[in-house]
Design a protein around this motif. Structure first.
Motif, mmCIF file in Angstrom:
data_model
loop_
_atom_site.group_PDB
_atom_site.id
_atom_site.type_symbol
_atom_site.label_atom_id
_atom_site.label_comp_id
_atom_site.label_asym_id
_atom_site.label_seq_id
_atom_site.Cartn_x
_atom_site.Cartn_y
_atom_site.Cartn_z
ATOM 1 N N ARG A 29 -12.922 39.873 -30.320
ATOM 2 C CA ARG A 29 -11.570 40.060 -29.793
ATOM 3 C C ARG A 29 -11.528 39.819 -28.289
ATOM 4 N NH1 ARG A 29 -6.894 39.331 -31.647
ATOM 5 N NH2 ARG A 29 -7.201 39.221 -33.865
ATOM 6 N N LEU A 30 -12.524 40.389 -27.619
ATOM 7 C CA LEU A 30 -12.613 40.241 -26.174
ATOM 8 C C LEU A 30 -12.771 38.764 -25.818
ATOM 9 C CD1 LEU A 30 -12.690 41.855 -23.588
ATOM 10 C CD2 LEU A 30 -15.181 41.953 -23.772
ATOM 11 N N GLN B 160 -11.700 36.162 -27.446
ATOM 12 C CA GLN B 160 -10.410 35.466 -27.530
ATOM 13 C C GLN B 160 -9.578 35.728 -26.296
ATOM 14 O OE1 GLN B 160 -8.991 37.153 -31.152
ATOM 15 N NE2 GLN B 160 -9.901 35.550 -32.416
ATOM 16 N N MET B 161 -9.610 36.983 -25.832
ATOM 17 C CA MET B 161 -8.782 37.301 -24.692
ATOM 18 C C MET B 161 -9.314 36.624 -23.430
ATOM 19 S SD MET B 161 -7.513 40.844 -23.030
ATOM 20 C CE MET B 161 -8.859 40.948 -21.908
ATOM 21 N N SER C 246 -1.606 40.681 -27.600
ATOM 22 C CA SER C 246 -2.326 40.139 -28.750
ATOM 23 C C SER C 246 -3.718 40.778 -28.836
ATOM 24 C CB SER C 246 -2.433 38.623 -28.663
ATOM 25 O OG SER C 246 -3.353 38.269 -27.672
ATOM 26 N N TYR C 247 -4.281 41.099 -27.672
ATOM 27 C CA TYR C 247 -5.584 41.753 -27.669
ATOM 28 C C TYR C 247 -5.482 43.155 -28.260
ATOM 29 C CZ TYR C 247 -9.869 43.883 -25.864
ATOM 30 O OH TYR C 247 -11.064 44.529 -25.746
ATOM 31 N N ARG D 102 -6.962 44.478 -31.799
ATOM 32 C CA ARG D 102 -8.000 45.488 -31.857
ATOM 33 C C ARG D 102 -7.763 46.481 -32.991
ATOM 34 N NH1 ARG D 102 -10.417 48.251 -26.618
ATOM 35 N NH2 ARG D 102 -8.559 49.518 -26.855
#
Lengths: 307, 344, 270
Positions: free
Chosen positions: A120-121, A123-124, C257-258, C262
């Motif tokens: 996730r990180l 992607q960010m 979106s983050y 999550r």
């Protein structure tokens, strides 16, 4: 050679025979809407210039003559080799090369860092790198210039910390151009490297680490070869656009020395209005870079063939 | 300025509510970016029902190139500078009209009717005018600024503190004035002198830059900047203590003009729009917007005081500026060489 | 997954931090000076919200909004088209064995990268005029799609070179069709390349001035053409305000979106 390729390096014959079909859309679009117009420009470079832009359809080598031979300001001295334009080209290649190097030095570790974060990180972070580029390049460059001025925030800070006792003079130097190019093209290096560094079989490097190699050994021997395609792609994406850049040289470098981009620009939308010369300068640039690109592609294919 | 805007808007609303604003077709204008007061377009449409569509360019030569490359016939009007009008006429890009076609023709200031690039005004009307020379930061330089020597043979304290317009025509024209030689001279000794003088002057210059020729003054990056009069006035607005020079050797006067293009798709509407632009109140709204100098009689009452009284808008009457000329092909080739030598 | 030491190369985090710092410092300047009362970006003369007011209610605000919408629309569509074509081209170049003209193809795909912008601009305009296509959304879209292709292609092919075909071969050996093998095996593995390629095309399209300015028609503006055109009067801080807003919106979207992601399950890996 190429025909004996095995599936090394992601090449394969899985879609054997379909290659031309898969390439057709890209061929067609680029072929029709770019290659044809560019052929026209190449033809223009061999025609006679029309006063104030445009061409007269009479064959002429005057544009290439102007590029390679110096005949004095009135054009009737005996011809000597013209070094001006060759120097402009060499200088532009040097600038672009250095920009590529700097982007690599900062971009490769950044890309690797991003690629090894949790999903996730990751992607960010990749968006964090690209979001600044939603702001127009001109605005960003103006802002960068403000930052590095003699009396700007950067120098104020450096003097405040006591690192410098007089301002670092950057604006209107080639260092500023370098910085501008680096800043303009950094994500063009980070994203391709990220794409190839984001490996699904990181186990390989873990195995190596388990075998007591040092981190750097592993990085050099295992990681670097796997992300090499990304490094090549990123370098192309930084180097080639840097050659024709004109905002960084003009705004940050003070435009005192032509770079390829502004030289060609001036022929089409400057007072010179010399289309054939602009076309010739562009043709020379395109030929040089194209040869390099195709040789690069060939050597890659050969390498794979050998592997 | 605020007042003009509001009154314009009010008029526009009145005209709108008065009805009659039906679609009467378009007029296609090819213009510099941010170079027309937006309310003018709104009001014109409200009064006549004609919609103005606009496309923009960022230099005279870019406009010429794109018209040559195939855009001629798509636009009715364009706004080239003085020397470019000459070039466009020679290229056969201009249409002509009779001054009597425009009822407001008489509003043009008389000295702007018989201009060298369009004597009697048969293809063009004046749009805005200004001068090109240089502005000096008075906090840093106290000496006399009445000479082009400051630009081409600067005193010690200005060396390395000079920005020069990145524009071949303007630089070579000023340089010729400094040397006292005619513009577009074909005399070889004079051309050689021009080349040598510029080569020598370049080492004292910090940068070439046009779009940023105002900002470098405001920021204090340079002490002297060759620029356009409107930029100098804006720099003062933004807090720089600048003085505009009218050098004794001469300075450039320029004028942007609305030209009627050949193969204009909406010729009648274009003439209506030209006529509309010649109304003093409209002209004044534009002058206030772009901060250059007026070209019409009767603009005075509508002008911002600051603009009307700025030294940039009031060149000395006994020492007028000179238009940049468009050179013959033979001389232009040499000019290109000189410029290329300068920029290598 | 077990954490490998290789994930944390010494100094890399710091370099990444430096990278982010370098990228964002100029943007902070833009954001700060969008509140500047003076229209200069170098002299601070007091706080104002006027430029933001102008973005929303100024007489030109419609023009700027239209330009922003046009820019985004062109960028979204052109980069999607070019990414699809680049993907097909990459499969053709790397998964279809050798064929005549393969290395020339690489030159052709790279061509948009190496033609100087002004040359593409003039040549395209001449060509479109010759075809009788007058400037419009369509001409801008075509031009952007063309010059975005290499920017999409290079990250995708870099990624594909890292993926041996044994996974796909295994799948087809197990009676998956080629299409299934592509969709279920290769495509998911390629995603980082595709995302990178798309993002690069997107920012390249969003930034283009010169080519757009030549091929666009009357009345059609994108953000760069509105911004660059202002040479006669100079750039005003409403551009700074608009850029800051655009930036703020995109940062909020990224953070959202983050945060949303999550909470969801980690279904897919990119």
């Amino acid at each position: 050679m190429a025909g004996d390729m095995q599936s090394a390096r992601g090449t394969s014959r899985l879609y054997q025979g379909k290659g031309p079909w898969l390439l057709l859309p890209a061929w067609a679009v680029i072929g029709i809407f770019l290659l044809l117009p560019v052929c026209l420009i190449v033809v223009y470079s061999f025609l006679t210039k029309e006063f104030h832009g445009g061409v007269i359809p009479e064959p002429s080598l005057a544009a290439y003559d102007q590029f390679f031979f110096d005949r004095g300001i009135f054009g009737d001295d005996p011809p000597r080799i013209e070094w001006n334009y060759i120097e402009i080209y060499l200088l532009s290649f040097l600038q672009a090369g250095l920009a590529t190097l700097f982007c690599l030095v900062i971009g490769l570790p950044s890309a690797w860092y991003i690629a090894t974060r949790p999903i996730r990180l990751r992607q960010m972070l990749i968006l964090v790198i690209t979001v600044p580029y939603w702001v127009n390049l001109l605005i960003r460059t103006i802002s960068l210039k403000f930052l590095i001025r003699d009396e700007g925030p950067m120098n104020a800070f450096l003097q405040w910390t006591g690192l410098l006792d007089h301002p670092l003079h950057l604006v209107n130097t080639s260092y500023a151009v370098q910085l501008g190019l680096f800043y303009s093209y950094l994500p063009f290096m980070v994203l391709p490297i990220f794409a190839s560094a984001e490996r699904f079989d990181i186990a390989l490097s873990e195995a190596s680490a388990d075998l007591y190699s040092t981190k750097w050994q592993t990085f050099r021997l295992i990681t670097l070869p796997t992300i090499w395609p990304g490094v090549v792609a990123g370098s192309i994406l930084v180097f080639v656009p840097s050659l024709g850049a004109f905002l960084a040289p003009n705004l940050l470098g003070g435009a005192k020395t032509y770079m390829i981009g502004s030289l060609i620009d001036e022929q089409f939308k400057g007072a010179a209005g010399n289309w054939p010369f602009g076309a010739a300068a562009a043709t020379i640039l395109m030929s040089v870079v194209l040869v390099v690109l195709i040789l690069n592609a060939r050597s890659q294919i050969k390498l794979k063939g050998a592997g | 300025m605020k007042q003009t805007r509001i009154s314009l808007l009010a008029l526009g609303i009145v005209a709108l509510s008065g009805g009659g604003a039906l679609a009467e077709g378009d007029v296609a204008l090819y213009n510099w970016g941010e170079y027309i007061e937006p309310e003018i377009l709104i009001r014109f449409e409200a009064e006549t029902g004609i919609h103005v569509t606009m496309d923009t360019y960022d230099s005279n030569e870019a406009m010429l190139a794109s018209l040559k490359a195939g855009k001629l016939g798509q636009y009715d009007l364009a706004i080239p500078g003085d020397y470019m009008v000459d070039i466009m006429r020679n290229e056969g890009m201009l249409d002509t009209f009779e001054p009597s076609d425009l009822t407001n023709f008489g509003n043009i200031l008389p000295q702007y009717i018989d201009v060298p690039f369009d004597p009697g005004r048969h293809s063009t009307i004046p749009y805005l005018t200004g001068t090109t020379s240089f502005a000096v930061d008075r906090n840093k330089f106290k000496g006399d600024i009445n000479s082009l020597a400051l630009l081409f043979n600067p005193p010690e304290e200005l060396k390395g503190k000079i920005n020069v317009l990145d524009a071949q025509n303007d630089v070579l024209a000023l340089a010729s004035m400094y040397l006292g030689i005619p513009q577009c001279t074909s005399d070889r000794d004079q051309l050689r002198a021009l080349n040598d003088m510029l080569q020598n002057a370049k080492k004292d210059w910090a940068s070439f830059g046009s779009d940023n020729s105002r900002e470098v003054l405001v920021s204090g990056d340079v002490t002297l900047s060759m620029t356009w009069s409107g930029y100098s006035a804006r720099a003062r607005d933004e807090g720089a203590n600048v003085e505009w020079a009218y050098p004794k050797e001469g300075y450039i006067m320029w004028m942007d003009n609305v030209v009627l293009l050949k193969d204009a798709p909406n010729r009648e509407n274009a003439l209506k729009f030209m006529n509309f632009l010649l109304e003093p109140e409209i002209g004044a709204a534009n002058t206030n917007y772009a901060k250059y100098a007026p070209v019409l009689k009767g603009e005075k009452p509508f002008l911002d005081e600051k603009i009307a009284n700025a030294p940039e808008s009031n060149p000395p009457a006994d020492h007028p500026g000179t238009f940049v000329q468009s050179c013959s092909e033979e001389v232009q080739v040499v000019y290109d060489k000189i410029w290329a030598n300068l920029k290598k | 997954m077990r954490r490998s030491g290789l994930r944390d190369m010494p100094g890399f985090a710091q370099i990444f931090g430096l990278c982010v710092f370098l990228l964002y410092t100029p943007l902070i300047v833009i954001a700060v000076y969008s509140f500047n009362a003076s229209s200069s970006i170098t002299i601070w003369s007091g706080f104002t919200l006027d430029w933001y007011k102008e973005v929303f209610t100024g007489i030109d605000s419609q023009k700027y909004r239209d330009a922003a919408v046009n820019s985004l629309l062109v960028a979204v569509i052109a980069s999607a088209l070019s990414t699809v074509m680049a993907l097909a081209a990459a499969v053709g170049m790397l998964r279809a064995g050798s064929f005549r003209g393969r290395s020339i193809s690489f030159g052709l795909i790279g061509l948009p990268l190496l033609v100087p912008e002004i040359v593409t601009a003039v040549a395209s305009l001449i060509f479109f005029s010759f075809l009788g296509l007058s400037g419009s959304f369509l001409t801008v879209l075509i031009a952007h799609t063309v010059f975005c292709i290499p920017f999409a292609y290079l990250p995708i092919s870099a990624r594909m070179q890292d993926i041996p075909d044994l996974y796909e071969t295994a799948a087809t050996d197990l009676y998956a069709t080629k299409w299934q093998a592509f969709r279920l095996i290769l495509l998911p593995m390629l995603l980082p390349g595709i995302v990178s390629g798309y993002l690069l095309s997107f920012i390249v399209s969003l930034d283009d001035f010169l080519i757009t300015n030549f091929v666009k028609g009357n009345g059609f503006e994108t953000l760069p053409t509105v911004i660059f055109g202002a040479v006669r009067t100079g750039i005003r801080p409403n551009i700074m305000a608009m850029s800051s807003l655009l930036l703020l919106i995109s940062i909020v979207l990224v953070l959202l979106s983050y945060l949303i992601g999550r909470q969801g399950r980690e279904k897919f890996r990119i």
